[in-house]
Structures are given as C-alpha cells and as structure tokens.
Design a protein around this motif. Structure first.
Motif, PDB file in Angstrom:
ATOM      1  N   ILE A 148       5.316   8.795  -8.632  1.00 19.37           N
ATOM      2  CA  ILE A 148       6.282   8.377  -7.641  1.00 19.37           C
ATOM      3  C   ILE A 148       7.616   9.016  -8.030  1.00 19.37           C
ATOM      4  O   ILE A 148       8.119   8.763  -9.120  1.00 19.37           O
ATOM      5  CB  ILE A 148       6.396   6.838  -7.608  1.00 19.37           C
ATOM      6  N   PRO A 149       8.168   9.862  -7.166  1.00 20.64           N
ATOM      7  CA  PRO A 149       9.381  10.594  -7.528  1.00 20.64           C
ATOM      8  C   PRO A 149      10.647   9.735  -7.610  1.00 20.64           C
ATOM      9  O   PRO A 149      11.583  10.070  -8.331  1.00 20.64           O
ATOM     10  CB  PRO A 149       9.509  11.637  -6.425  1.00 20.64           C
ATOM     11  N   ALA A 150      10.699   8.622  -6.876  1.00 15.77           N
ATOM     12  CA  ALA A 150      11.880   7.755  -6.885  1.00 15.77           C
ATOM     13  C   ALA A 150      11.427   6.305  -6.725  1.00 15.77           C
ATOM     14  O   ALA A 150      10.382   6.035  -6.143  1.00 15.77           O
ATOM     15  CB  ALA A 150      12.827   8.131  -5.749  1.00 15.77           C
ATOM     16  N   ALA A 151      12.195   5.382  -7.259  1.00 11.15           N
ATOM     17  CA  ALA A 151      11.862   3.963  -7.161  1.00 11.15           C
ATOM     18  C   ALA A 151      11.778   3.533  -5.699  1.00 11.15           C
ATOM     19  O   ALA A 151      12.495   4.048  -4.844  1.00 11.15           O
ATOM     20  CB  ALA A 151      12.915   3.135  -7.887  1.00 11.15           C
ATOM     21  N   GLY A 152      10.882   2.595  -5.418  1.00 13.15           N
ATOM     22  CA  GLY A 152      10.782   2.089  -4.056  1.00 13.15           C
ATOM     23  C   GLY A 152       9.526   1.271  -3.832  1.00 13.15           C
ATOM     24  O   GLY A 152       8.711   1.082  -4.738  1.00 13.15           O
ATOM     25  N   ALA A 153       9.390   0.767  -2.618  1.00 14.29           N
ATOM     26  CA  ALA A 153       8.224  -0.022  -2.226  1.00 14.29           C
ATOM     27  C   ALA A 153       7.028   0.910  -2.036  1.00 14.29           C
ATOM     28  O   ALA A 153       7.144   1.967  -1.428  1.00 14.29           O
ATOM     29  CB  ALA A 153       8.510  -0.777  -0.939  1.00 14.29           C
ATOM     30  N   VAL A 154       5.881   0.502  -2.581  1.00 13.29           N
ATOM     31  CA  VAL A 154       4.669   1.320  -2.537  1.00 13.29           C
ATOM     32  C   VAL A 154       3.594   0.579  -1.759  1.00 13.29           C
ATOM     33  O   VAL A 154       3.336  -0.598  -1.995  1.00 13.29           O
ATOM     34  CB  VAL A 154       4.167   1.638  -3.967  1.00 13.29           C
ATOM     35  N   LYS A 155       2.962   1.297  -0.830  1.00 12.83           N
ATOM     36  CA  LYS A 155       1.882   0.737  -0.020  1.00 12.83           C
ATOM     37  C   LYS A 155       0.764   1.769   0.067  1.00 12.83           C
ATOM     38  O   LYS A 155       1.034   2.964   0.188  1.00 12.83           O
ATOM     39  CB  LYS A 155       2.420   0.417   1.373  1.00 12.83           C
ATOM     40  N   PHE A 156      -0.475   1.288  -0.040  1.00  9.29           N
ATOM     41  CA  PHE A 156      -1.630   2.165   0.081  1.00  9.29           C
ATOM     42  C   PHE A 156      -2.523   1.637   1.192  1.00  9.29           C
ATOM     43  O   PHE A 156      -2.813   0.442   1.242  1.00  9.29           O
ATOM     44  CB  PHE A 156      -2.417   2.214  -1.237  1.00  9.29           C
ATOM     45  N   MET A 157      -2.929   2.521   2.101  1.00  5.93           N
ATOM     46  CA  MET A 157      -3.831   2.134   3.182  1.00  5.93           C
ATOM     47  C   MET A 157      -5.096   2.964   3.098  1.00  5.93           C
ATOM     48  O   MET A 157      -5.033   4.157   2.799  1.00  5.93           O
ATOM     49  CB  MET A 157      -3.175   2.345   4.541  1.00  5.93           C
ATOM     50  N   LEU A 158      -6.202   2.336   3.365  1.00  4.07           N
ATOM     51  CA  LEU A 158      -7.482   3.013   3.454  1.00  4.07           C
ATOM     52  C   LEU A 158      -7.844   3.034   4.932  1.00  4.07           C
ATOM     53  O   LEU A 158      -7.906   1.984   5.578  1.00  4.07           O
ATOM     54  CB  LEU A 158      -8.529   2.253   2.643  1.00  4.07           C
ATOM     55  N   GLY A 212       3.965  -3.381  -4.137  1.00  2.00           N
ATOM     56  CA  GLY A 212       5.271  -3.852  -4.586  1.00  2.00           C
ATOM     57  C   GLY A 212       6.244  -2.736  -4.901  1.00  2.00           C
ATOM     58  O   GLY A 212       5.998  -1.568  -4.644  1.00  2.00           O
ATOM     59  N   ASN A 213       7.370  -3.119  -5.465  1.00  2.00           N
ATOM     60  CA  ASN A 213       8.402  -2.154  -5.845  1.00  2.00           C
ATOM     61  C   ASN A 213       8.047  -1.556  -7.194  1.00  2.00           C
ATOM     62  O   ASN A 213       7.659  -2.273  -8.115  1.00  2.00           O
ATOM     63  CB  ASN A 213       9.770  -2.812  -5.908  1.00  2.00           C
ATOM     64  N   ARG A 214       8.170  -0.253  -7.296  1.00  2.00           N
ATOM     65  CA  ARG A 214       7.846   0.463  -8.527  1.00  2.00           C
ATOM     66  C   ARG A 214       8.990   1.385  -8.890  1.00  2.00           C
ATOM     67  O   ARG A 214       9.651   1.947  -8.019  1.00  2.00           O
ATOM     68  CB  ARG A 214       6.582   1.304  -8.348  1.00  2.00           C
ATOM     69  N   ALA A 215       9.183   1.554 -10.186  1.00  2.00           N
ATOM     70  CA  ALA A 215      10.151   2.526 -10.686  1.00  2.00           C
ATOM     71  C   ALA A 215       9.530   3.919 -10.562  1.00  2.00           C
ATOM     72  O   ALA A 215       8.313   4.059 -10.414  1.00  2.00           O
ATOM     73  CB  ALA A 215      10.489   2.228 -12.139  1.00  2.00           C
ATOM     74  N   ALA A 216      10.348   4.938 -10.622  1.00  2.00           N
ATOM     75  CA  ALA A 216       9.841   6.312 -10.603  1.00  2.00           C
ATOM     76  C   ALA A 216       8.922   6.521 -11.796  1.00  2.00           C
ATOM     77  O   ALA A 216       9.139   5.967 -12.869  1.00  2.00           O
ATOM     78  CB  ALA A 216      11.005   7.292 -10.657  1.00  2.00           C
ATOM     79  N   VAL A 234       5.582   5.767   0.118  1.00  2.85           N
ATOM     80  CA  VAL A 234       6.648   5.417  -0.814  1.00  2.85           C
ATOM     81  C   VAL A 234       7.965   5.809  -0.173  1.00  2.85           C
ATOM     82  O   VAL A 234       8.191   6.977   0.129  1.00  2.85           O
ATOM     83  CB  VAL A 234       6.491   6.151  -2.170  1.00  2.85           C
ATOM     84  N   ASN A 235       8.820   4.827   0.064  1.00  3.31           N
ATOM     85  CA  ASN A 235      10.138   5.085   0.655  1.00  3.31           C
ATOM     86  C   ASN A 235      10.074   5.912   1.928  1.00  3.31           C
ATOM     87  O   ASN A 235      10.856   6.824   2.133  1.00  3.31           O
ATOM     88  CB  ASN A 235      11.056   5.774  -0.351  1.00  3.31           C
TER      89      ASN A 235
END
Length: 65
Positions: A1-11, A25-29, A52-53
């Motif tokens: 993840i290049p920058a911090a932000g909310a992460v979501k994955f869809m299948l 959830g929110n993740r750091a870079a 991501v973002n």
C-alpha cells in the motif's frame, strides 16, 4: 500500500457481480499479506479488486476445491 488509508477487497465473478466484500480497515503504508475466508464460493475464476484511497487494482484469481 503506497499511502495510509482505508483498504477494501472485493471478490467479483466474471460477470462483474460482487460475491464477497472484505473491509480491511485503515492501514499504514507498507506491504501486507492477508488470508481471507471466502467461505463456500464456487470453484472457478474471479476478479479480485483492491481499493485503497480511491485507487483500484484488479487481478484474476482462481478458486479451487
């Protein structure tokens, strides 16, 4: 993840329908590895969509028995 932000994955199935959504959830870079329980999805090809973002990355995935 290049920058911090909310992460979501869809299948998604190959027709573009959302099969499962995982809010991670929110993740750091940084680099991450996740094991996601997709439950009882059918065997076949799917599209994994990582958001991501507001940026989207897609990859074709295979579900096996």
């Amino acid at each position: 993840i290049p920058a911090a932000g909310a992460v979501k994955f869809m299948l998604m199935d190959m027709q573009g329908r959302v099969v499962r959504t995982f809010n991670l959830g929110n993740r750091a870079a940084g680099a991450y590895s996740e094991t996601l329980d997709a439950g009882a999805i059918a065997r076949g090809r799917y599209i994994g969509v990582l958001q991501v973002n507001g940026k989207v990355m897609e990859k074709v995935l295979m579900a096996r028995d």
